[in-house]
Motif scaffolding. Structure first.
Motif, mmCIF file in Angstrom:
data_model
loop_
_atom_site.group_PDB
_atom_site.id
_atom_site.type_symbol
_atom_site.label_atom_id
_atom_site.label_comp_id
_atom_site.label_asym_id
_atom_site.label_seq_id
_atom_site.Cartn_x
_atom_site.Cartn_y
_atom_site.Cartn_z
ATOM 1 N N PHE A 66 1.815 7.844 -1.070
ATOM 2 C CA PHE A 66 1.589 8.781 0.007
ATOM 3 C C PHE A 66 1.299 8.000 1.276
ATOM 4 C CE2 PHE A 66 0.097 11.022 -3.827
ATOM 5 C CZ PHE A 66 0.952 12.113 -3.788
ATOM 6 N N ASP A 67 2.032 8.302 2.306
ATOM 7 C CA ASP A 67 1.769 7.661 3.589
ATOM 8 C C ASP A 67 0.614 8.376 4.273
ATOM 9 O OD1 ASP A 67 3.889 5.903 3.260
ATOM 10 O OD2 ASP A 67 5.321 7.257 4.208
ATOM 11 N N VAL A 84 -7.934 3.522 -7.432
ATOM 12 C CA VAL A 84 -7.579 2.945 -8.730
ATOM 13 C C VAL A 84 -6.609 1.809 -8.451
ATOM 14 C CG1 VAL A 84 -6.514 3.376 -10.979
ATOM 15 C CG2 VAL A 84 -7.851 5.181 -9.866
ATOM 16 N N GLY A 85 -6.968 0.609 -8.871
ATOM 17 C CA GLY A 85 -6.105 -0.539 -8.625
ATOM 18 C C GLY A 85 -6.339 -1.203 -7.286
ATOM 19 N N GLY A 86 -7.371 -0.787 -6.583
ATOM 20 C CA GLY A 86 -7.670 -1.382 -5.289
ATOM 21 C C GLY A 86 -6.764 -0.855 -4.188
ATOM 22 N N GLU A 87 -7.096 -1.210 -2.957
ATOM 23 C CA GLU A 87 -6.311 -0.736 -1.819
ATOM 24 C C GLU A 87 -4.878 -1.242 -1.918
ATOM 25 O OE1 GLU A 87 -6.338 -0.742 3.051
ATOM 26 O OE2 GLU A 87 -8.144 -1.332 1.948
ATOM 27 N N GLY A 88 -3.947 -0.312 -1.800
ATOM 28 C CA GLY A 88 -2.524 -0.663 -1.878
ATOM 29 C C GLY A 88 -2.023 -0.910 -3.293
ATOM 30 N N GLY A 89 -2.882 -0.711 -4.309
ATOM 31 C CA GLY A 89 -2.497 -1.015 -5.681
ATOM 32 C C GLY A 89 -2.079 0.189 -6.503
ATOM 33 N N GLY A 90 -2.008 1.344 -5.883
ATOM 34 C CA GLY A 90 -1.676 2.562 -6.628
ATOM 35 C C GLY A 90 -0.302 2.526 -7.270
#
Length: 177
Positions: free
Chosen positions: A1-2, A12-18
């Motif tokens: 999602f932008d 979940v997975g940290g920033e940018g890790g989705g």
């Protein structure tokens, strides 16, 4: 999602890790999780064999060949899933597994209708005002297995993943239909 935002503790997975988390989950759904799914597949295959025996369709050599082929392909799926357990990071393994089971399950549904003959097209109908129509297990298998090659990533998506991430082929041009 932008432009989506969330509190740090909800990531979940940290920033940018989705994206990598989503791909890992889909990889599990498409791959090794099929070991458990195959228990249900074996049960369904058993029902189709029983229906073939009950209807006499098992006497047809083409039907017998199809039943044996389904059994052999189910064993192949099991061996493939077991093989991938020790190959973490194999980008193509989940896609191969998804291609195997999606098509296999659809063919099983088609075979189920074949062994039942004309009776497969009808079912117990309640002629009450609600006009309910209940599917039996094999009709349900046939109709609902139609979606198997779509959900969890369509067969076309799986082939693209294999082409680009495993074989190293160039990305498909945008706008190509």
């Amino acid at each position: 999602f932008d432009g989506a935002s969330a509190r740090g503790e909800h990531l979940v997975g940290g920033e940018g890790g989705g994206w990598s988390v989503a791909m890992s989950l889909l990889g599990f759904e498409r791959g090794v999780s099929t070991l458990a799914q195959q228990i249900g597949f074996a049960r369904e295959l058993g029902r189709v064999v029983e229906a073939a025996v009950a209807s006499g369709a098992v006497l047809d050599p083409v039907v017998r060949d199809r039943l044996v082929r389904q059994w052999a392909e189910l064993r192949t799926m099991r061996w493939n899933a077991l093989r991938t357990l020790g190959r973490a990071g194999d980008a193509g393994a989940p896609s191969v597994a998804k291609l195997l089971w999606g098509g296999w399950h659809q063919r099983l549904g088609e075979l189920a209708m074949s062994v039942r003959g004309a009776a497969a097209a009808v079912g117990p109908v309640d002629w009450s005002p609600s006009l309910s129509y209940e599917l039996d297990l094999l009709q349900h298998l046939f109709l609902f297995s139609r979606a198997d090659t779509i959900y969890g990533g369509s067969d076309q998506v799986q082939r693209t993943i294999i082409a680009e991430r495993v074989l190293g082929l160039p990305r498909e041009p945008k706008g190509v239909v």
